[in-house]
Design a protein around this motif. Structure first.
Motif, PDB file in Angstrom:
ATOM      1  N   LYS A   1     -74.016-107.182 -72.345  1.00  0.00           N
ATOM      2  CA  LYS A   1     -72.843-106.585 -71.703  1.00  0.00           C
ATOM      3  C   LYS A   1     -73.270-105.575 -70.642  1.00  0.00           C
ATOM      4  N   LEU A   2     -74.298-104.819 -70.947  1.00  0.00           N
ATOM      5  CA  LEU A   2     -74.796-103.818 -70.003  1.00  0.00           C
ATOM      6  C   LEU A   2     -75.364-104.467 -68.752  1.00  0.00           C
ATOM      7  N   LEU A   3     -76.117-105.542 -68.940  1.00  0.00           N
ATOM      8  CA  LEU A   3     -76.695-106.237 -67.800  1.00  0.00           C
ATOM      9  C   LEU A   3     -75.615-106.868 -66.936  1.00  0.00           C
ATOM     10  N   LEU A   4     -74.597-107.419 -67.570  1.00  0.00           N
ATOM     11  CA  LEU A   4     -73.468-107.978 -66.823  1.00  0.00           C
ATOM     12  C   LEU A   4     -72.756-106.881 -66.039  1.00  0.00           C
TER      13      LEU A   4
ATOM     14  N   LEU B   1     -74.856-105.956 -63.009  1.00  0.00           N
ATOM     15  CA  LEU B   1     -74.733-106.975 -61.968  1.00  0.00           C
ATOM     16  C   LEU B   1     -73.407-106.859 -61.228  1.00  0.00           C
ATOM     17  N   LEU B   2     -72.330-106.669 -61.976  1.00  0.00           N
ATOM     18  CA  LEU B   2     -71.002-106.555 -61.364  1.00  0.00           C
ATOM     19  C   LEU B   2     -70.897-105.289 -60.519  1.00  0.00           C
ATOM     20  N   LEU B   3     -71.435-104.186 -61.036  1.00  0.00           N
ATOM     21  CA  LEU B   3     -71.436-102.939 -60.273  1.00  0.00           C
ATOM     22  C   LEU B   3     -72.200-103.107 -58.975  1.00  0.00           C
ATOM     23  N   SER B   4     -73.365-103.725 -59.064  1.00  0.00           N
ATOM     24  CA  SER B   4     -74.197-103.948 -57.893  1.00  0.00           C
ATOM     25  C   SER B   4     -73.490-104.852 -56.886  1.00  0.00           C
ATOM     26  N   ALA B   5     -72.897-105.937 -57.366  1.00  0.00           N
ATOM     27  CA  ALA B   5     -72.201-106.878 -56.483  1.00  0.00           C
ATOM     28  C   ALA B   5     -71.021-106.197 -55.801  1.00  0.00           C
TER      29      ALA B   5
ATOM     30  N   PHE C   1     -81.496 -98.686 -62.060  1.00  0.00           N
ATOM     31  CA  PHE C   1     -81.862 -97.736 -63.109  1.00  0.00           C
ATOM     32  C   PHE C   1     -81.439 -98.251 -64.481  1.00  0.00           C
ATOM     33  N   ILE C   2     -80.263 -98.876 -64.541  1.00  0.00           N
ATOM     34  CA  ILE C   2     -79.757 -99.399 -65.813  1.00  0.00           C
ATOM     35  C   ILE C   2     -80.713-100.445 -66.371  1.00  0.00           C
ATOM     36  N   VAL C   3     -81.266-101.285 -65.501  1.00  0.00           N
ATOM     37  CA  VAL C   3     -82.238-102.286 -65.949  1.00  0.00           C
ATOM     38  C   VAL C   3     -83.434-101.607 -66.600  1.00  0.00           C
ATOM     39  N   GLY C   4     -83.953-100.564 -65.960  1.00  0.00           N
ATOM     40  CA  GLY C   4     -85.075 -99.826 -66.546  1.00  0.00           C
ATOM     41  C   GLY C   4     -84.718 -99.210 -67.880  1.00  0.00           C
ATOM     42  N   SER C   5     -83.485 -98.725 -67.995  1.00  0.00           N
ATOM     43  CA  SER C   5     -83.031 -98.127 -69.250  1.00  0.00           C
ATOM     44  C   SER C   5     -82.910 -99.175 -70.359  1.00  0.00           C
ATOM     45  N   ILE C   6     -82.394-100.353 -70.013  1.00  0.00           N
ATOM     46  CA  ILE C   6     -82.295-101.445 -70.989  1.00  0.00           C
ATOM     47  C   ILE C   6     -83.685-101.852 -71.480  1.00  0.00           C
ATOM     48  N   LEU C   7     -84.633-101.944 -70.554  1.00  0.00           N
ATOM     49  CA  LEU C   7     -86.005-102.291 -70.930  1.00  0.00           C
ATOM     50  C   LEU C   7     -86.595-101.254 -71.876  1.00  0.00           C
ATOM     51  N   ALA C   8     -86.285 -99.976 -71.631  1.00  0.00           N
ATOM     52  CA  ALA C   8     -86.787 -98.925 -72.513  1.00  0.00           C
ATOM     53  C   ALA C   8     -86.208 -99.066 -73.918  1.00  0.00           C
TER      54      ALA C   8
END
Length: 379
Positions: free
Chosen positions: A181-184, A187-191, A218-225
């Motif tokens: 959900k976070l990744l989606l 992506l939507l925020l970025s788009a 940044f969110i991607v990096g946070s998800i990876l963490a």
């Protein structure tokens, strides 16, 4: 909290690619379409070899690494102090940045009477006019749509500081919700931000929209963490040839910006930034899961560049512009190696005498704020 030295080294390698990308700008090679110049000129520009000097991609890598590193303490520390967090972040980023801006102003004013032009159109536009008071103030405050009139690298720090302010809120949602959900959402925020940015020409609005776009990185990096231990475990379990395939995929998507036709409809900020983000994520997870790669990244020389990475990023282009603009009579063949050597020296001095004291001061002030808060609560 586990400290991953590999992350620091990756930041150092990214800073080096930014430096090399600006070296290429000197030849006016990286700033315009050179397809018509033939294979001999372009074989390493429009190929995966571009990874060596992929400057914009390296800045995205910085954002992912920041998201990763800033999230780790939240996963262990339940007594969070927002004021303490801001103080440490301020001293980590702002102090060294301000010192570098002062240095850029001094160097710029020292070459005003003795400027030369070079083949690079972009380089010739730098420092070609006097700076207005508002430009200087905006640089010192890290606000506005910086085009880099004084220190061109400052543009990324504007976003870094903005996103750092709201990042605890980002981490709250990252730790609470499912990664899909976070990744989606990212992506939507970025788009959304990229589409609106393409529709409007207002610089202030576009600057704010790009803040949203880079927040998604940044969110991607946070998800990876959040999931890094699980990812590392799974990547360690795959076969060696599969890791090589992952590495190749990482290189291809990281350099996607240079592999597709710039006139194609798929060549836009949303696609090229997200493909680079995927590539950087692969590199980071491979670095943490491969014992051989981890050992290499933690060796002496790579670790050194990791330590001075921030100062190297701050100073290298200012030093390059000084040597390029100031009519020393030195050929470019000597100017670039000289810039490299001086940049490393200045970055080392800045790390020892600006960064380290600033970080120590930030921790001391943050701890005092925490102690006062504890006393007031107990009272």
């Amino acid at each position: 909290m586990t400290r991953y030295e590999e992350i620091d080294t990756l930041r150092g390698l990214a800073a080096l690619t930014v430096l090399l990308s600006h070296f290429m700008v000197v030849f006016d090679f990286n700033t315009h379409n050179t397809y018509a110049m033939g294979f001999a000129t372009n074989w390493y520009k429009y190929s995966p070899l571009h990874i060596v000097w992929a400057g914009h991609e390296a800045v995205l890598f910085f954002f992912i690494l920041s998201g990763f590193v800033l999230t780790l303490p939240f996963m262990k520390n339940h007594s969070f102090s927002y004021r303490g967090y801001l103080v440490k972040r301020f001293f980590r980023i702002y102090i060294a940045c301000i010192v570098s801006i002062f240095a850029a102003l001094i160097l710029k004013w020292s070459v005003v009477q003795n400027m030369r032009t070079v083949d690079s159109a972009w380089m010739n536009t730098m420092w070609d006019e006097d700076f207005s008071i508002s430009t200087i103030i905006n640089h010192f405050l890290l606000v506005g749509a910086h085009s880099g009139e004084i220190s061109p690298v400052i543009w990324s720090l504007v976003y870094e500081m903005r996103i750092s302010i709201i990042f605890p809120v980002v981490v709250y949602f990252v730790l609470k919700y499912d990664w899909k959900k976070l990744l989606l959402f990212a992506l939507l925020l970025s788009a959304f931000c990229c589409i609106l940015s393409a529709m409007f020409s207002n610089n202030t609005l576009n600057n704010l929209l790009l803040t949203g776009h880079y927040t998604s990185i940044f969110i991607v990096g946070s998800i990876l963490a959040k999931h890094h231990l699980t990812i590392i475990e799974k990547m360690r379990s795959i076969k060696r040839w599969q890791k090589y395939v992952l590495l190749i995929i990482g290189v291809l998507v990281y350099t996607c910006n240079w592999l597709i036709d710039p006139d194609s409809f798929v060549h836009n900020i949303l696609i090229v930034d997200w493909t680079a983000t995927i590539g950087a994520s692969i590199f980071m997870m491979l670095s943490l899961s491969s014992s051989a790669l981890s050992k290499l990244l933690k060796s002496k020389i790579p670790s050194f560049f990791g330590k001075i990475s921030y100062s190297l990023y701050l100073y290298h282009l200012t030093i390059l512009m000084f040597f390029i603009k100031f009519d020393t009579g030195l050929p470019i063949a000597l100017t670039l190696p000289l810039t490299f050597i001086v940049s490393i020296f200045v970055a080392t001095v800045s790390y020892q005498f600006v960064e380290i004291p600033s970080m120590r001061a930030g921790k001391i002030i943050a701890n005092r704020l925490k102690e006062k808060l504890s006393v007031s609560k107990s009272a």
